[in-house]
Design an enzyme around this catalytic site. Sequence first.
Site, mmCIF file in Angstrom:
data_model
loop_
_atom_site.group_PDB
_atom_site.id
_atom_site.type_symbol
_atom_site.label_atom_id
_atom_site.label_comp_id
_atom_site.label_asym_id
_atom_site.label_seq_id
_atom_site.Cartn_x
_atom_site.Cartn_y
_atom_site.Cartn_z
ATOM 1 N N HIS A 106 0.864 -1.190 0.000
ATOM 2 C CA HIS A 106 0.000 0.000 0.000
ATOM 3 C C HIS A 106 0.896 1.233 0.000
ATOM 4 C CE1 HIS A 106 -3.323 2.554 0.415
ATOM 5 N NE2 HIS A 106 -3.719 2.297 1.647
ATOM 6 N N HIS A 117 -1.855 -2.151 -10.801
ATOM 7 C CA HIS A 117 -2.651 -1.609 -9.711
ATOM 8 C C HIS A 117 -3.890 -2.470 -9.520
ATOM 9 C CE1 HIS A 117 -4.977 1.246 -7.278
ATOM 10 N NE2 HIS A 117 -3.835 1.832 -7.031
ATOM 11 N N ASP A 130 3.020 5.040 -7.540
ATOM 12 C CA ASP A 130 4.088 4.737 -6.595
ATOM 13 C C ASP A 130 5.461 4.719 -7.270
ATOM 14 O OD1 ASP A 130 2.420 4.321 -4.293
ATOM 15 O OD2 ASP A 130 1.768 2.459 -5.210
#
Length: 529
Positions: A342, A381, A451
């Site tokens: 996460h 994702h 990310d």
Amino acid sequence: MLTFWRRWLTRDSDDALGTPSAAVAEHSDADQQVTVPLPVVRGDKRSGRAGYVSAARVVAAVKEAEPDADTELWLYDPGYTSTACCRSRITYIDGERGVLEYRGYPIEQLAERVSYADVVSLLLDGELPETPTARRQLLAALRPGALPESMAQRLHSFAPDAHPMTVLMSCVASLTALYPQWNPSLAEGDGGSLRVVYGSAAQRRTVALTAMQSVAALAAAILRHRRARAPSAAAAVVLTAIPVREPNRAPSVAAAGADDGDDEPETTFGAAFLRAAWADDPDAPTGAAFTTLADAMDTLFVLHADHELNCSTAAMRHLTSSGADVFTCLAAAIGALYGPLHGGANEAVLKMLADIGDVGNVDAYVESVKRQERKLMGFGHRVYRSYDPRAKIVRQLAHQVLAHRRTRPEGGSSAASTPGDDPLLQVAQALEERALHDDYFVQRHLYPNVDFYSGVVYRAMGFPPEYFPVLFAVGRSAGWLAHWSEMLEEDEHAATRKIVRPRQIYIGPRRRTVPRLPASNATTLRARM
């Protein structure tokens, strides 16, 4: 119409789901189908609203069709991939098309046209600030200030090299002791205490802004504490160097290296946060370099502000349903965000790049990923089956930030550097290029996500990798508290408030007998039974 196999209604074994037990096979009708009519609430494709079936209606309909079934019935959905637990007006995502909207506004427009403080207003209040005055007031309330003395001491009790997320989670949880008036557990009442403490929209807004400001102040102080490196009186002074409980007062950070006139109140939350985080850094950027990095920081906060019912937001809602105070709920959300799948994903990206080490090793690493020997962090994702819309924006930011990049050699201070001299950033660019043109990743919809790029940008700004999730938490606190407030608002109108309590499919053994142990192994009381 919905069809169930009856075998699932008569199961009573220790087998995993999917294989009927011998006990089930004894039933002559074990393989009969049960078909029941169910009302479906239709969705609206134009507005993006999904249709749904009430789980309670499913269970009731099957029980009515099978009144003799000897077990209960639950809907089994590991990871809640197809289960909705709430209705929300905050964030909309279409993973197939790569769409992300806050309150109906596309993320691309928000990132380009408004600041993080504007987005906080949008998420909490439902609308963007109407006037410049409202915007300035909101920014003043969010600006990270100094820590209360007791909180500074708590933070200072951690070693400077303790993981920042551990420190942040612990300190946020302890804020409950500083605000006992906001703790439902201390309010008089028997379940109505939430409405006593957080009963009005104005109360919830005050609590939310204070909580966000506190998270930002702690995050900035944690970075300053890490630079102290060793417990000392001087380090303690650093922790309290920025005034804290006075949100309307501009931070006193002229000593951070700001240009003349640069110590005026900041115009964005990103700038205010960087001023606080870099307050004791003699190499902090100034002038145009600081402006570029501050704008990038504010945009990253916008992109991370909310992302629907992700793991950490679900944790926030889960604890809220129990009546826990807001800071305990935030600490739980921070704990969920800590995970490498996460909020820790961008930290994991940098570790992966360090593992690759050199541009010449990229091809070999990619091939090992194809053989499923390693993981490609920062690609793909859970929600998006196309390009993450946030990643496109951060990718553009990366090029701007690299021109003013700072490096922080291990054990040394930060310094400006040229865009091409950081080996890890070169590896990141080569890996991106390789994956985007490889059919293996394209066919599996494994595009770079937010990310991957945010980790690269944070590194270029001089932040250590272990601090990346803290930056994520600062931005995401707006979304957490918007969901918290929305959940409490819904409770005001609900006839009953339900604590979150998922059901389980028990697959363990049953009706076992405890062996009789020698009396010497039992307590005196048990021995007499």
